[in-house]
Design an enzyme around this catalytic site. Structure first.
Site, PDB file in Angstrom:
ATOM      1  CD  GLU A 185      14.664  88.527   9.421  1.00  0.00           C
ATOM      2  OE1 GLU A 185      15.101  87.787   8.519  1.00  0.00           O
ATOM      3  OE2 GLU A 185      14.021  89.579   9.199  1.00  0.00           O
ATOM      4  CE  LYS A 240      19.393  84.867   3.878  1.00  0.00           C
ATOM      5  NZ  LYS A 240      17.906  84.824   3.945  1.00  0.00           N
TER       6      LYS A 240
HETATM    7  O1  KIV Z   1      16.615  89.199   2.415  1.00  0.00           O
HETATM    8  C1  KIV Z   1      17.426  89.611   3.264  1.00  0.00           C
HETATM    9  O2  KIV Z   1      17.959  90.717   3.165  1.00  0.00           O
HETATM   10  C2  KIV Z   1      17.725  88.744   4.400  1.00  0.00           C
HETATM   11  C3  KIV Z   1      18.470  89.349   5.555  1.00  0.00           C
HETATM   12  C4  KIV Z   1      17.536  90.141   6.373  1.00  0.00           C
HETATM   13  C5  KIV Z   1      19.171  88.328   6.363  1.00  0.00           C
HETATM   14  O3  KIV Z   1      17.346  87.610   4.413  1.00  0.00           O
END
Ligand code: KIV
Length: 273
Positions: free
Chosen positions: A191, A122
């Protein structure tokens, strides 16, 4: 779910996300940072486990995610991998591991994939990281995007605040999500986004959206595990619902243990050899 076994443990694949969106099945994701909770959330039947760089704040006590490192993410992701059998495993790339240039991004993301057994990474950002996302997708690394409140940019955003409230910023967010979709990202986290904006983006775009503080119109929902368990009890944002009160349980259990040890009640004959 997929008819063929995945090359990792997990049976949920990135392709399933799109199939779930098309079938209007809501995607459920949570964070995990170790093998124990990885196993428990997997057994609870979530579709996706995210090794979030939130580990740096929630477990390591840092004020933000900015100081998280690639080594730290690999360490936690390897542990989570040992616990997760079914859910799709995604690893957050930490600040400065993918923003400097394309080659560094490919090397760092490739390292995370090789060394952790995760199925995707991600990256935070929209149009600004689309080219990098495309390059990763082109070498076979699935990418989840992340727009709205992007915690690695907390200082530029002026705090942890809802994004996309003005027409202009909602329009930019829509463009960002479109850029990620066109780059081949398999999903995107939204988010702290107004529910109406997130619902519109989710309805208009093919890419599955996973919301956190983004209302019910997203294609999936994610929460940070210690938050939803009520373990991280000093964090109480409006979007968070606690499904347990584990901080109270921990204090109560450890308090009872300490009390029994001090009174000579534990260990008793039943707990001795
Ligand atoms: O770092 C994380 O836990 C996240 C979530 C809030 C989606 O990016």
């Amino acid at each position: 779910m997929s008819p063929t076994p995945s090359p990792n443990n997990s049976s949920v694949t990135t392709r399933d996300f799109l199939a779930m969106k098309q079938a209007k099945k809501i995607i459920v994701a949570v964070t995990a940072y170790d093998a124990l909770f990885g196993r428990l959330v997997d057994e609870a039947g979530v579709d996706c486990v995210l090794v979030g760089d939130s580990v740096n704040q929630v477990l390591c006590g840092e004020p933000s995610t900015l100081s998280a490192t690639v080594e730290q993410m690999i360490y936690h992701a390897r542990a989570v991998r040992r616990g997760v059998k079914r859910a799709l495993l995604v690893v957050d790339m930490p600040f400065l591991s993918y923003q400097v240039n394309r080659d560094e991004a490919l090397r760092n993301c490739g390292r995370v994939m090789k060394e952790t057994g995760a199925q995707a990474v991600k990256l935070e950002g929209g149009a600004n990281i689309a080219e990098t996302a495309r390059a990763l997708v082109d070498i076979g690394i699935p990418v989840m995007g992340h727009v709205g409140l992007t915690p690695q940019s907390v200082h530029a955003l002026g705090g942890y605040r809802v994004q996309g409230k003005s027409e202009d910023s909602a329009r930019r967010m829509t463009t960002d999500v479109a850029a990620l979709e066109e780059a081949g990202c398999f999903s995107v986290v939204l988010e702290l986004v107004p529910a109406a904006v997130a619902a519109k983006i989710s309805a208009e775009r093919a890419i599955p959206t996973i919301g956190i503080g983004a209302g019910a119109g997203c294609d999936g929902q994610v929460l940070v595990l210690p938050d939803l368990l009520g373990l991280n009890d000093t964090f109480s944002p409006k979007f968070l619902k606690r499904y347990a009160a584990m901080a109270d349980d921990v204090r109560g259990a450890v308090g009872r243990f300490a009390d029994e040890v001090r009174r000579g009640v534990f260990p008793d004959a039943d707990h001795s050899f």
